[in-house]
Structure formats: C-alpha cells, structure tokens
Design an enzyme around this catalytic site. Sequence first.
Site, PDB file in Angstrom:
ATOM      1  CD  GLU A 156     -28.929 -11.082  52.423  1.00 11.82           C
ATOM      2  OE1 GLU A 156     -28.525 -11.075  53.602  1.00 11.82           O
ATOM      3  OE2 GLU A 156     -30.114 -11.088  52.112  1.00 11.82           O
TER       4      GLU A 156
ATOM      5  CB  CYS B  58     -35.931  -5.972  55.635  1.00 11.44           C
ATOM      6  SG  CYS B  58     -34.992  -6.284  57.123  1.00 11.44           S
TER       7      CYS B  58
ATOM      8  CB  THR C 176     -33.754 -13.720  52.828  1.00 13.27           C
ATOM      9  OG1 THR C 176     -32.598 -13.661  52.008  1.00 13.27           O
ATOM     10  CG2 THR C 176     -33.391 -13.398  54.253  1.00 13.27           C
TER      11      THR C 176
ATOM     12  CE1 TYR D  23     -30.052  -6.285  52.004  1.00 14.62           C
ATOM     13  CE2 TYR D  23     -28.029  -6.560  50.785  1.00 14.62           C
ATOM     14  CZ  TYR D  23     -29.271  -7.020  51.156  1.00 14.62           C
ATOM     15  OH  TYR D  23     -29.724  -8.214  50.683  1.00 14.62           O
TER      16      TYR D  23
ATOM     17  CD  GLU E  24     -30.082 -16.825  53.031  1.00 14.90           C
ATOM     18  OE1 GLU E  24     -29.407 -17.755  53.519  1.00 14.90           O
ATOM     19  OE2 GLU E  24     -30.077 -15.679  53.514  1.00 14.90           O
TER      20      GLU E  24
ATOM     21  CB  CYS F 132     -29.749  -5.285  58.296  1.00 13.61           C
ATOM     22  SG  CYS F 132     -29.135  -5.821  56.696  1.00 13.61           S
TER      23      CYS F 132
ATOM     24  CG  HIS G 212     -33.745  -5.608  50.021  1.00 12.25           C
ATOM     25  ND1 HIS G 212     -34.400  -5.719  51.221  1.00 12.25           N
ATOM     26  CD2 HIS G 212     -32.926  -6.685  49.955  1.00 12.25           C
ATOM     27  CE1 HIS G 212     -34.013  -6.824  51.836  1.00 12.25           C
ATOM     28  NE2 HIS G 212     -33.108  -7.420  51.095  1.00 12.25           N
TER      29      HIS G 212
ATOM     30  CB  CYS H 145     -30.075 -12.102  57.671  1.00 10.03           C
ATOM     31  SG  CYS H 145     -31.601 -11.912  56.745  1.00 10.03           S
TER      32      CYS H 145
HETATM   33 FE1  SF4 Z   1     -31.776  -9.707  56.208  1.00 12.55          FE
HETATM   34 FE2  SF4 Z   1     -30.723  -7.274  56.049  1.00 12.55          FE
HETATM   35 FE3  SF4 Z   1     -32.177  -8.274  54.013  1.00 12.55          FE
HETATM   36 FE4  SF4 Z   1     -33.291  -7.538  56.375  1.00 12.55          FE
HETATM   37  S1  SF4 Z   1     -32.270  -6.193  54.870  1.00 12.55           S
HETATM   38  S2  SF4 Z   1     -33.755  -9.355  55.202  1.00 12.55           S
HETATM   39  S3  SF4 Z   1     -31.718  -8.192  57.818  1.00 12.55           S
HETATM   40  S4  SF4 Z   1     -30.176  -9.015  54.819  1.00 12.55           S
HETATM   41 FE    FE Z   2     -31.389  -9.421  51.367  1.00 17.64          FE
END
Ligand code: SF4
Ligand code: FE
Length: 480
Positions: free
Chosen positions: A447, A104, A191, A296, A257, A299, A292, A100
């Site tokens: 996550e 984002c 995060t 995902y 986190e 990422c 968000h 991660c």
């Molecule tokens: Fe982390 Fe993915 Fe959330 Fe971006 S979208 S903060 S990489 S878990």
């Molecule tokens: Fe997240």
Amino acid sequence: MALMTGDEYIESIKALGLEANLMGAKTGTLPDHPLVEPSIRAVAATYDSAQRKEAASLFRVKSSLSGEEINRFTHLHQSTDDLVNKVKMQRYLGNVTSCCFQRCVGLDAANAVYSVTYECDEKHGTKYHQRFRDYWSRAQTEDLVVDGAMTDPKGDRGKRPKDQADPDLFVRVVERKSDGVIVRGAKLHQTGMLNSHEMIVMPTINMREGEEDWAICFAIPTNTKGIRYIYGRQASDTRKLEGPKLDVGNPIFGGQEVMTIFEDLFVPDERIFLCGEVDYSGLLVERFAGYHRQSYGGCKVGVGDVLIGAAALIARMNGVEKASHIRDKIVEMIHLNETMFACGIACSSMGHETMAGNYEINMLLANVCKLNVTRFPYELARLATDIAGGLLGTLPSAKDLEDPVAGPYIKKYLAAADGVETVDRMKVLRLIENLVAGAGSVAYLIESMHGAGPPTAQRIMIGRQADLEGKINLVKSILE
Ligand code: SF4
Ligand code: FE
C-alpha cells in the site's frame, strides 16, 4: 451520540448485516469472521483513542458544521493546525495498532468533496455543496466510518472509459431517473470497506467531454441492496484461523481490503455530489489523492515506529544491541521514518484555505511525502530483516513450541541473551515478519507503493507543481 466508544461502533457495524465472499464461501454476518475481526478492532481503536485522556486533544475537535464535539476522523479541516493534528493522530494510531486503521479514506474524501462541490456549484450553478454539507453533518453527528472509494478496475490502461471492451470497467451511470441514477461498475482495493457504515464513491481519473456518464460522485450506505463484496487475501492470512496468536505476528489488529461491485445500484438525488460535470472530476481525484498522500506521512510513520522498536528489541534479545553496525542501522531507520513524518507535517503546515473554507494541504509537499513513502518503508523493512537475522524466515510454528517433543528443543536451541524467554523472542520475530513479509506488509509495503496512487502519479504532480520555469528564471536573473 457525537462520540461512540469502540464497542458501540462494533455493535453498529454488526447491525448493518454485511456479508462478503471469502475464500469460496459466504462469511455470514460480519465482523465475527476470524479473518475479519482483527481489522474491525483496528477501526475501533479510532473510537477508543478519542475516549483516552492523553489523546483527547488529537481526536476531539469542534465541528465547523454543528459546533458539536466530534471525532477528528469526520472533521473538515479549519486550519493548518488541524492538518498537522491529523498527521499526529495518524502516527499515534499507527503506534497503537501497528497496522492500517482504515478510517482515513473517508476523511480525505470528505475534505476533497467539500471544496470541489463548492467550486463546481460556483461555475455550473449546481446544488451539490449544500447536499454534501447535509450528508456530512450526519456522518459527524453519528460518528460514522465512511469509506472513500476511488480506484476503478480500468481494464486496458491504454483506452479511455468509453473505448473499453466493457464500459463497466469504470463506474458509470447506466440510467437516469426522475429522482436519481442507476450506477454499475466496481471499485478495487477498498481499505476497510466492510468496517464502514457508508461510502463516498468518486471518479478514478480526470474525465473528458463525452465521458459524462463516468463523472459521478455519490454516497451510499454499505449495506445498500445491489452491492457485492469479495474479500482480498493477504500473505499468511490463514494463520488467523489456526488458533495460537503467536504465528500471526500482530495478535490483536489487522487491515482489510475488498473488491466492491455495484450491480445496478439506485442512488437518490440527495446523495449525488457530481454527475456529468467532467471538468471537476480531475480536481476531485487530485484533491482526494493529495489528502491521502499527506495521510501516509502519519500512519506509515506510526507503524515504522513499531518496526524500529521491534528491530531494536530483537537486537537486544540477540545480545547485539551495542554493536556499532546495529546502532547505525537503527539510526538509519529512525532517519528515514522521521523524514516521512517531516514531509507529512510540512505539507500540513504549508496548507491553505479553499474557496469553501476548509483547509487543503500543500500539493507539492504532499506528493513529495508520498513519493518518499513509496521507498522508505521498503528500506526500513530491509534493515529490520538484516537486524532480525535469518530466523525471521525459518522460525518453527507456535504449535511445535507447545509440542512435548519438539518444544524443549526449540526452547534449548533458540535461546539467546541471558534472561530472554524463547517464546518472547519468537513473538518479536513474528511481529517483524508480519510487517516485512506477512499480512501487515500489505499495508506497510504494497500500500505504501500503490495507495493514493503509484510513484509515477506523484512524479507527474511534482513535475507540475514545482514551477520549473521559475527556477530557470532564477538562473537567468543571477547570470544577467
Ligand atoms: Fe490505512 Fe494509512 Fe490509508 Fe489510514 S492513511 S486508511 S491507516 S493506509
Ligand atoms: Fe490507503
């Protein structure tokens, strides 16, 4: 200074003087702590990538606020192409870091707050939108990392915020002053918070009449007096303190986190973007979560690429890469990974313009995307574990590999295909372990389940968005 380098960014975080509680002690000024350092390197990759020629078109974009070139991580999406490029950028960074990269959340919060403040102003005559534009212009110009803080502790889930034994279990306004408010409460699962310059704090649920004190959205610098941070543990995290990188699995990058506590924090008016307008709290939660859930689809797919590569490589090292069942499992992993990506791209391509002028994802498809993400990485991890073999759980340590007595036995008995060094085989196994059961599994698995809301939250949204009556009417019109 519209685009910082990774090193400039790290220096700028050091200058904040942030500290946290970590395993019973104070960390000292972050991010020098060895448990924290890999996580700031991952965020630095979001800056360094913007300096790379091959990635420039994904990372560099013209600001709609200033017309200047900025990093896409601070961009207000201006088209469906922007939404698509966001997902591609996230996949790229998942490939680079295999973890991660933490940046984002603020991007998703900013796009949600931008449109919600506009609509709130239209209805209530408030002045939040211009305030937020002014605030976000600075985040763009100074290329800041801004954490998006949503999840409250929530206490007894069967009770509303005002009915909790302790009303602080939801972040709330405890005092109104002539020039701002005093806020108390906590945000969990934050995060990348300790790698951020600023944070945008949002409500965690749809607030109702009588819950005005909990309908609060604001931004503050992470080093504001009155904020306390408590670091979250990850599986196998102390391997980062042991010395040899081999046992860590991902030798350079990691996630992070923290629990964030607001001890009667003063927030000045110019940093408040919602305060008591309960009818816009739910919309803010929904939009942030929607963006968000789209994220995902980029990422986690990027990290999935690494896991697929590691599974294929360990199969080759074990001499089984041509076995038909191995090939089939690898294809299954690819299929699952690309299905998540397809959802990320689809909800972006089907996006639309908001009243404020930035672009929002297609809510139904973003929720389908995230619901797949609550399942598929687990199946990818299962298949990688199957392909890797039992050694994944029984591998000796790096220090034993270096030991003059144990080392030669490890090299002799863990030899595999011709030409493969035992140490290289161990590295690949440790990387897989990192993602399926180690520190990396916090972001890749847990996550994927709970980030941006658990699967039930996506099911509720899918049920709401899918126009079931429309589908029933289709049947009726066919049968008439
Ligand atoms: Fe982390 Fe993915 Fe959330 Fe971006 S979208 S903060 S990489 S878990
Ligand atoms: Fe997240």
